[in-house]
Design an enzyme around this catalytic site. Structure first.
Site, short mmCIF file in Angstrom:
data_model
loop_
_atom_site.label_atom_id
_atom_site.label_comp_id
_atom_site.label_asym_id
_atom_site.label_seq_id
_atom_site.Cartn_x
_atom_site.Cartn_y
_atom_site.Cartn_z
N LYS A 72 6.68 -34.51 -3.97
CA LYS A 72 7.93 -33.98 -3.42
C LYS A 72 8.69 -35.03 -2.61
O LYS A 72 9.90 -35.22 -2.79
CB LYS A 72 7.61 -32.75 -2.56
CG LYS A 72 8.82 -32.02 -2.02
CD LYS A 72 8.46 -30.67 -1.46
CE LYS A 72 7.66 -30.70 -0.20
NZ LYS A 72 6.25 -30.92 -0.23
N THR A 74 8.30 -38.30 -2.75
CA THR A 74 8.68 -39.37 -3.68
C THR A 74 9.96 -38.99 -4.42
O THR A 74 10.88 -39.80 -4.56
CB THR A 74 7.54 -39.61 -4.69
OG1 THR A 74 6.35 -39.97 -3.97
CG2 THR A 74 7.89 -40.70 -5.69
N ARG A 95 10.55 -35.50 7.12
CA ARG A 95 9.63 -35.29 8.24
C ARG A 95 8.80 -36.55 8.50
O ARG A 95 8.58 -37.36 7.61
CB ARG A 95 8.67 -34.13 7.95
CG ARG A 95 9.35 -32.79 7.84
CD ARG A 95 8.36 -31.72 7.42
NE ARG A 95 7.75 -32.05 6.13
CZ ARG A 95 6.58 -31.58 5.71
NH1 ARG A 95 5.89 -30.77 6.47
NH2 ARG A 95 6.11 -31.91 4.53
N LYS A 106 -5.00 -36.59 2.67
CA LYS A 106 -3.76 -36.94 1.99
C LYS A 106 -3.45 -38.43 2.01
O LYS A 106 -2.90 -38.99 1.07
CB LYS A 106 -2.61 -36.16 2.62
CG LYS A 106 -1.33 -36.19 1.81
CD LYS A 106 -0.30 -35.25 2.46
CE LYS A 106 1.01 -35.26 1.70
NZ LYS A 106 2.02 -34.40 2.33
N ALA A 274 3.85 -27.05 7.18
CA ALA A 274 4.45 -25.84 6.60
C ALA A 274 3.43 -24.74 6.35
O ALA A 274 3.81 -23.60 6.14
CB ALA A 274 5.16 -26.19 5.29
N PHE A 302 5.03 -28.52 1.65
CA PHE A 302 4.26 -27.77 0.66
C PHE A 302 5.17 -27.09 -0.36
O PHE A 302 6.22 -27.62 -0.70
CB PHE A 302 3.29 -26.79 1.34
CG PHE A 302 2.19 -27.49 2.09
CD1 PHE A 302 1.37 -28.41 1.46
CD2 PHE A 302 1.96 -27.25 3.44
CE1 PHE A 302 0.35 -29.07 2.13
CE2 PHE A 302 0.95 -27.90 4.13
CZ PHE A 302 0.14 -28.82 3.47
N PHE A 383 4.55 -38.53 -15.43
CA PHE A 383 3.32 -39.32 -15.48
C PHE A 383 3.22 -39.92 -16.89
O PHE A 383 3.68 -39.31 -17.87
CB PHE A 383 2.09 -38.45 -15.21
CG PHE A 383 1.81 -38.24 -13.74
CD1 PHE A 383 0.74 -38.88 -13.13
CD2 PHE A 383 2.61 -37.41 -12.97
CE1 PHE A 383 0.48 -38.70 -11.78
CE2 PHE A 383 2.35 -37.21 -11.63
CZ PHE A 383 1.28 -37.86 -11.02
N TRP A 411 9.03 -42.74 -9.40
CA TRP A 411 7.81 -43.45 -8.97
C TRP A 411 7.75 -44.82 -9.65
O TRP A 411 7.44 -45.82 -9.02
CB TRP A 411 6.58 -42.61 -9.32
CG TRP A 411 5.28 -43.23 -8.88
CD1 TRP A 411 4.69 -43.15 -7.66
CD2 TRP A 411 4.42 -44.07 -9.68
NE1 TRP A 411 3.51 -43.87 -7.64
CE2 TRP A 411 3.33 -44.45 -8.87
CE3 TRP A 411 4.47 -44.53 -11.00
CZ2 TRP A 411 2.30 -45.26 -9.33
CZ3 TRP A 411 3.44 -45.35 -11.46
CH2 TRP A 411 2.38 -45.70 -10.63
#
Length: 557
Positions: A72, A74, A95, A106, A274, A302, A383, A411
């Site tokens: 998210k 990214t 954030r 993470k 969140a 999230f 991906f 990405w």
């Protein structure tokens, strides 16, 4: 083929001097407070003195998280870079990462690949000290509360009815439940106590929802820390604490300006979780980004059932904001995981599992479109293992709901890989927008809980434990029946059971605790086994983080 890690990519790019980033936004020097060469705080007084119109507000959210990842942040960063690539003036509002996840499961949280905000090491670690200031303000209030009791307890505080906990920005399960004040009369009053992680502190919520210093101080004053022997709430104002707490936060409340790898301006400020808090960056940073750009790209933590719900029902309601478009991020891999595929097998094409997992995405899409009345696009975070058949299936199912799908390759390609998504977002910002909330404030607490549970989670309803029902009656009697609800719930499922993947049906949400965050202005509803102090995993990310003799950090991924 050897891939560079996120930190290696970040360290390979020379950032522009932060004064150049501020100048590119036409921010007068008098508002810019530099923290070295790559970071600055922007004085919130800019908002009082500018007459610039607001740009378009774009919310980036996601499907229900899985170990396969969604991307998210990214996508948010790549979208902002992509908007610049197509000639639009975009500004990010994100954030700040908590040290808990950075050293826990993470790892770093500043985007990934060629879509990152930098300096990623600083952003992931101490940054400009905001979280330390928030923790200090939280713990000053705790110290003043216990000192009041020690010095005679003129307010008649019942030590068994203290609701305020201490805070530390670290995953530390050992501190969830403690006994303090031991060692005799001079060392305090013995009592049960505990710690929250800083991002779950009400100070964090207040910090992110405050409009300015005056509003910050007023909100801090309203925080309820305990109840007296006869059941009256005790506030920070009763303890004369709000002035000193505001003094600790006076610099932290100024939004932090950094940049992406492609030098797009980014405000990174505030960071409530969140799943246990309201999951949005500060209102001040969002408003600043709206004034300084034609498009403000922001995210909520999230999945859409948590971060987006709270962004829309709490933050937008309190700040008078209205999103112009919503981006829902998904990956083929994560959807296959929701369809029952083990993480080790996600690289293999599996249309059957993908079809089983798609209801999770489609339910989030339907919520944004049909409950909130907002235009949205699905961004597939690409991906290399995604097949054409899998991508075609996702696109076909979304089109059945009247929603477009855009492949996001940020990405691997940065802003260039976000141009298709950016074009669709620009188009959506000009389409029909019937924004509405999922509940109204004049509904009862139970009605609001049921609205969130049935409309957003698609549950059959809410069950309140006897303790929660008693708390609901007390909060209503105290005059808090007409505030928004902030649900603390697992991020891994629409339900309060993290094992129920996809889009489960036939379940109910159990609310075990209701607590007023009077300074933030909402009621926190704790569901399932959610905790406000996470623990470290068996193999913490901290084990892989290191620094060499020159001070160069490695292992932040």
């Amino acid at each position: 083929m050897a891939y560079m890690t996120d930190i290696e990519i970040a360290q390979s790019v020379a950032p522009a001097h932060i004064s150049e980033i501020a100048a590119g936004l036409n921010i007068d020097d008098k508002y810019v407070e530099q923290y070295g060469k790559t970071k600055a705080k922007i004085d919130f007084n800019y908002l009082k003195e500018t007459d610039a119109p607001d740009g378009k507000l774009i919310l980036v959210t996601a499907i229900t998280p899985t170990p396969a990842g969604e991307g998210k942040t990214t996508t948010s960063i790549g979208l902002a870079d992509g908007l610049r690539k197509i000639g639009k003036k975009s500004v990010l509002a994100l954030r700040e990462p908590s040290l808990g996840p950075v050293f826990g499961i993470k790892g770093g949280a500043a985007g990934g690949g060629w879509a990152q905000v930098i300096p990623m090491e600083d952003i992931n670690l101490h940054f400009t000290g905001d979280f330390h200031a928030i923790g200090a303000a939280n713990n000053l209030l705790a110290a003043m509360l216990d000192n009041h009791i020690q010095q005679g307890n003129a307010l008649g505080i019942d030590p068994k009815k203290i609701t305020w906990k201490r805070a530390v920005d670290m995953n530390d399960r050992q501190l969830r439940n403690i006994v303090d004040g031991l060692g005799g009369r001079l060392n305090g009053v013995p009592r049960e106590d505990g710690f929250d992680i800083t991002v779950a502190s009400e100070i964090m919520a207040v910090f992110c929802l405050a409009a300015d210093i005056a509003d910050l101080k007023a909100r801090l004053a309203r925080i309820i820390v305990a109840y007296t022997y006869d059941g009256r709430p005790v506030t920070a104002h009763d303890l004369k604490a709000e002035g000193a707490m505001t003094a600790l936060l006076k610099d932290a409340i100024k939004p932090n300006l950094v940049q992406t790898l492609e030098h797009t301006p980014a405000f990174v400020h505030g960071g409530p979780f969140a799943n246990i808090a309201h999951g949005c960056n500060s209102i001040t940073a969002t408003r600043m980004a709206l004034k300084l750009g034609d498009y403000c790209v922001t995210e909520a933590g999230f999945a859409a059932d948590l971060g987006a719900e709270k962004f829309l029902d709490i933050k937008c309601r309190m700040a008078g904001l209205k999103p112009d478009a919503v981006v829902i991020v998904a990956t083929v891999r994560a959807l296959k995981y929701h369809g029952g595929v083990a993480k080790a097998d996600l690289n293999n094409e599996n249309l059957e599992a993908l079809e089983k997992g798609l209801p999770n995405l489609l339910q989030h899409v339907s919520n944004i479109k049909d409950v909130y009345g907002l235009p949205c696009v699905v961004a597939i975070n690409a991906f290399p293992t995604d097949t054409k058949a899998e991508l075609d299936l996702v696109e076909a199912k979304c089109r059945e709901l009247g929603v477009n799908v855009a492949l996001s390759e940020v990405w691997a390609k940065g802003g260039e890989g976000g141009k298709v998504l950016a074009e669709e977002v620009v188009r959506l910002c000009e389409t029909e927008n019937n924004f509405r909330f999922s509940y109204e404030l004049d509904q009862t607490i139970e009605e609001k809980l049921n609205a969130i549970a049935t409309k957003i989670y698609h549950a059959d309803g809410v069950d309140l434990t006897p303790a929660a029902r008693k708390q609901m009656a007390q909060l209503t009697e105290l005059g808090f029946g007409n505030v928004p609800i902030c649900v603390a719930k697992t991020q891994y499922s629409f339900s309060d059971d993290q094992k129920l993947l996809g889009a489960p049906k036939g379940f109910r949400i159990t609310v075990r605790n209701l607590k007023i965050s009077a300074g933030a202005g909402f009621i926190v509803a704790l569901t399932g086994d959610i905790m406000t102090m996470p623990g470290l995993p068996k193999v913490p990310a901290a084990e892989k983080i290191d620094v060499d003799d020159t001070g160069r950090i490695s292992g932040l991924f």
